[in-house]
Write a protein that holds these residues in place. Structure first.
Motif: not given
Length: 150
Positions: A45, A88, A69-71, A90
């Motif tokens: 992250m 979460d 990038t995408e969380v 990433k």
């Protein structure tokens, strides 16, 4: 890039120090079909898109064009009055040069899987026959446990 503690200075040469990054990158299979020059990673992250690009270019010498990038937020689970949340994640989508084609490795070849399956099924049938033979051998002695045989 790294905040690990390194061994203290020791007299003499060479200095035995290894500098490792604090980040991890895990290659994952994409959920949807992608162009052959796009690779998907799960990353730490704390990593930024610049860290991902530098990591791949400097350590592995991979030609990187862009990084997106995408969380993805973790799921909420409600059970017995408690609410828990998964971590979460990433995800980094790395676009390589057009000339580079990446295919996800097939770790389990289908032919080897079929052969192993047939061997295991054959072994299972033999075990069933041996167990049935053991039960039939003790069939005329009701009430006596199976381990009490000669």
């Amino acid at each position: 890039m790294s905040t690990r503690w390194y061994p203290l200075y020791q007299r003499g040469n060479p200095q035995l120090r290894v500098f490792l990054p604090n980040f991890f990158m895990k290659l994952v299979k994409p959920r949807f079909t992608q162009p052959p020059n796009v690779v998907t990673f799960e990353v730490s992250m704390e990593m930024t898109r610049y860290d991902v690009k530098n990591y791949l270019e400097k350590i592995y010498k991979i030609p990187v064009i862009t990084v997106r990038t995408e969380v993805t937020p973790g799921e909420l689970n409600r059970k017995y009055g408690y609410v828990t949340k998964e971590d979460d994640v990433k995800t980094a989508f790395v676009e390589l040069e057009k000339s580079v084609n990446f295919t996800f490795p097939d770790l389990f070849a289908s032919s080897a899987k079929d052969d192993d399956y047939k061997k295991e099924m054959k072994n299972l049938e033999e075990m069933k026959r041996a167990h049935r033979k053991q039960l039939d051998r003790n069939g005329y002695r009701p009430g006596i446990p199976g381990w009490f045989t000669f």
